[in-house]
Design a protein around this motif. Sequence first.
Motif, short mmCIF file in Angstrom:
data_model
loop_
_atom_site.label_atom_id
_atom_site.label_comp_id
_atom_site.label_asym_id
_atom_site.label_seq_id
_atom_site.Cartn_x
_atom_site.Cartn_y
_atom_site.Cartn_z
N LEU A 279 -38.34 3.44 78.41
CA LEU A 279 -37.50 4.43 79.07
C LEU A 279 -37.10 5.53 78.10
O LEU A 279 -37.05 6.71 78.46
CB LEU A 279 -36.26 3.74 79.65
N VAL A 280 -36.84 5.15 76.85
CA VAL A 280 -36.50 6.13 75.82
C VAL A 280 -37.64 7.12 75.63
O VAL A 280 -37.43 8.33 75.47
CB VAL A 280 -36.16 5.42 74.49
N GLU A 281 -38.88 6.63 75.67
CA GLU A 281 -40.03 7.51 75.49
C GLU A 281 -40.12 8.53 76.63
O GLU A 281 -40.42 9.71 76.41
CB GLU A 281 -41.32 6.67 75.43
N LEU A 282 -39.85 8.09 77.86
CA LEU A 282 -39.83 9.02 78.99
C LEU A 282 -38.73 10.06 78.83
O LEU A 282 -38.90 11.23 79.17
CB LEU A 282 -39.63 8.25 80.30
N ILE A 283 -37.58 9.64 78.30
CA ILE A 283 -36.47 10.56 78.08
C ILE A 283 -36.86 11.62 77.05
O ILE A 283 -36.56 12.81 77.22
CB ILE A 283 -35.21 9.79 77.63
N ARG A 284 -37.54 11.20 75.99
CA ARG A 284 -37.98 12.16 74.97
C ARG A 284 -38.93 13.19 75.56
O ARG A 284 -38.83 14.39 75.28
CB ARG A 284 -38.66 11.41 73.82
N GLU A 285 -39.88 12.73 76.38
CA GLU A 285 -40.84 13.65 77.00
C GLU A 285 -40.13 14.63 77.93
O GLU A 285 -40.47 15.82 77.98
CB GLU A 285 -41.90 12.85 77.77
N HIS A 286 -39.16 14.13 78.67
CA HIS A 286 -38.40 15.00 79.58
C HIS A 286 -37.61 16.05 78.79
O HIS A 286 -37.53 17.21 79.20
CB HIS A 286 -37.45 14.15 80.42
N LYS A 287 -37.06 15.64 77.67
CA LYS A 287 -36.30 16.57 76.83
C LYS A 287 -37.20 17.70 76.33
O LYS A 287 -36.80 18.88 76.31
CB LYS A 287 -35.70 15.81 75.65
N LYS A 288 -38.42 17.37 75.94
CA LYS A 288 -39.37 18.39 75.48
C LYS A 288 -39.67 19.38 76.61
O LYS A 288 -39.73 20.59 76.39
CB LYS A 288 -40.67 17.73 75.01
N GLY B 263 -46.31 10.89 85.86
CA GLY B 263 -46.67 12.28 85.61
C GLY B 263 -46.03 13.29 86.55
O GLY B 263 -46.28 14.49 86.43
N ARG B 264 -45.19 12.85 87.48
CA ARG B 264 -44.56 13.77 88.43
C ARG B 264 -43.22 14.27 87.89
O ARG B 264 -42.60 13.62 87.04
CB ARG B 264 -44.35 13.07 89.78
N PRO B 265 -42.73 15.42 88.37
CA PRO B 265 -41.46 15.97 87.87
C PRO B 265 -40.27 15.04 88.08
O PRO B 265 -39.32 15.09 87.31
CB PRO B 265 -41.29 17.27 88.69
N ASP B 266 -40.32 14.22 89.12
CA ASP B 266 -39.18 13.34 89.43
C ASP B 266 -39.28 11.98 88.75
O ASP B 266 -38.44 11.12 88.99
CB ASP B 266 -39.09 13.12 90.95
N GLU B 267 -40.30 11.79 87.90
CA GLU B 267 -40.57 10.46 87.36
C GLU B 267 -39.37 9.87 86.65
O GLU B 267 -38.90 8.77 86.99
CB GLU B 267 -41.75 10.52 86.39
N LEU B 268 -38.83 10.55 85.65
CA LEU B 268 -37.76 9.97 84.85
C LEU B 268 -36.51 9.71 85.69
O LEU B 268 -35.87 8.66 85.55
CB LEU B 268 -37.41 10.88 83.68
N LEU C 78 -26.99 19.58 81.41
CA LEU C 78 -27.44 18.55 82.34
C LEU C 78 -28.82 18.03 81.95
O LEU C 78 -29.68 18.79 81.50
CB LEU C 78 -27.49 19.09 83.77
N VAL C 79 -29.03 16.75 82.15
CA VAL C 79 -30.34 16.14 81.86
C VAL C 79 -31.34 16.49 82.95
O VAL C 79 -32.48 16.87 82.68
CB VAL C 79 -30.19 14.61 81.72
N PHE C 80 -30.92 16.37 84.20
CA PHE C 80 -31.83 16.60 85.33
C PHE C 80 -31.50 17.93 85.99
O PHE C 80 -30.44 18.09 86.60
CB PHE C 80 -31.73 15.44 86.32
N THR C 81 -32.42 18.87 85.86
CA THR C 81 -32.22 20.21 86.41
C THR C 81 -33.51 20.71 87.05
O THR C 81 -34.59 20.15 86.86
CB THR C 81 -31.82 21.21 85.30
#
Length: 390
Positions: A244-253, A164-169, A275-278
Amino acid sequence: MPLKKGEKEHFFQDVADEWFRWKKSLDEESKGIAPSTAKQYETLIRLYIHDSRLGRMPIRSITRVDVRDFFSDLKQLQRDGLVKDDFGKVVGRQQVPKLGLSNRRAIYGIVSMIFKYSMVEKEYIFANPAYGLEPPPKPKVKKDAEVLEKKKYVAKNLALYLKGRPDELRWIFAMATGCRQSEVLGLTWDCFSYTLEAQTDTPRVIIKQQLQPDFVGKQKKTWVIDDRTKSENSHRIIPLDKRLVELIREHKKQQNEWKKSEKWDPMPGKGMNNLVFTLPNGHPITHQRDNKRWRQLLQEFNLPYIPLHSLRHFAASMMIANGANINAVSSILGHGSVSITRAVYIHDDLRPMVAPMKGLLDTLFRDRDRGFIEEWDENGPLPKDQKPES
C-alpha cells in the motif's frame, strides 16, 4: 396557553436552533452528539424544519394534529416532492433533496427531542404534542446470501479491476484500511507518518479528519476539512502494508506532476491544498463524484452493484477471516477504545494491527498480481476453469 406578562413568544424553528446548540455543547457521555451526527441534524433542521409550517408556528400553539400533519407532509415529500402552503394548497415542487425513510426517522427523533427539551429544560410547554405518534418504519435491508456473495465477489476482484486506474489507490486504501468515505476523501499528506521517506519504522496513517460540505443557508457553498472524526474512537492510527505504501508513493509522484500544471488551483481553506485525493486541478473528490465513479466502474465491468461503504465491511470480514483479533480489528475501524496517545508513542500498540493488515493485503493483491479475474453471471461467480457462455 396564554403568555405571561413580558414573556417572549418562541417559534418552533428558533427552539430547534436553540436545542441544537444546547445538544452540541454536551459531551458524548452527557448524551451529546457525535460530530457527524451533529452535521446531519444541522442539515435536516435547516432543510426541513426551517421555513416549514411547523417551524413558523409558536411552540405553545402546536397541537398533536399539527405534528402529525408535518410528518404526513414529509412522507408526501418523499413520494412526489410537492410543496404546500399553510392552507395545504400545492404551490410548487420541492427544491430540497427528497427524503428517504432513514432521514424521515431522523427528523422524527429530532422533533421529539426538541419538544422534550422545550418541556423539561425550558418549560416552554407542559405536554409533548409528538407523544404517542408512530415513527416512520425502519428501511428494509436485504441481507440474503446472494447479496453477501455479490459483496465478497466485487471486493475480492477489485484490486485487479483497478490496476493502473486513477481511482486505484483511493478504493484500495478504503478496502485495505476499512476507513469511511469521508475519512478517505479528507486525508491530507500530513496524516501519513514514515510513509514516503523513512524505511526503518512501521508506516502508518493517522485518521483525524473528514471531508464535509459547508452550507450557507440552504445552498451548499463549498467543501471543508472537518478536524473532527465521527466519534472519539474514530481518531486512530492504522499501520500500512509495504504494498500500500508503494501505491501511495506512486500517487504522490502523479500529484506532483499535476501541481506543475497551470490548471492546478486548489480550493481555499485549511488543508485543501494538501489533500491526498484530488482531481487534476487540485479540487477535492467529493462524495457524489466518488459514488458516481464507483457506479461507472461496476457498470463497465458488468459487476453486480454494491454500495461503496461495503468496502469497509469487507475489510472487517476479511481481517477476521484471516485470524485477526477482534480488538485489533475494532481499533483499525475506529470502533475500539485504544488511546491515540498510546498508539502514537508506544510502538507496541501497533503490532497487533500489523498481522491483520498484512493478511487483508495478501488477499487483495493475490489475484491482482496473478492477473486472474473470476467471471460473474446471473448465478454468481463461475469456477476458474469455466468461461461464461457467449
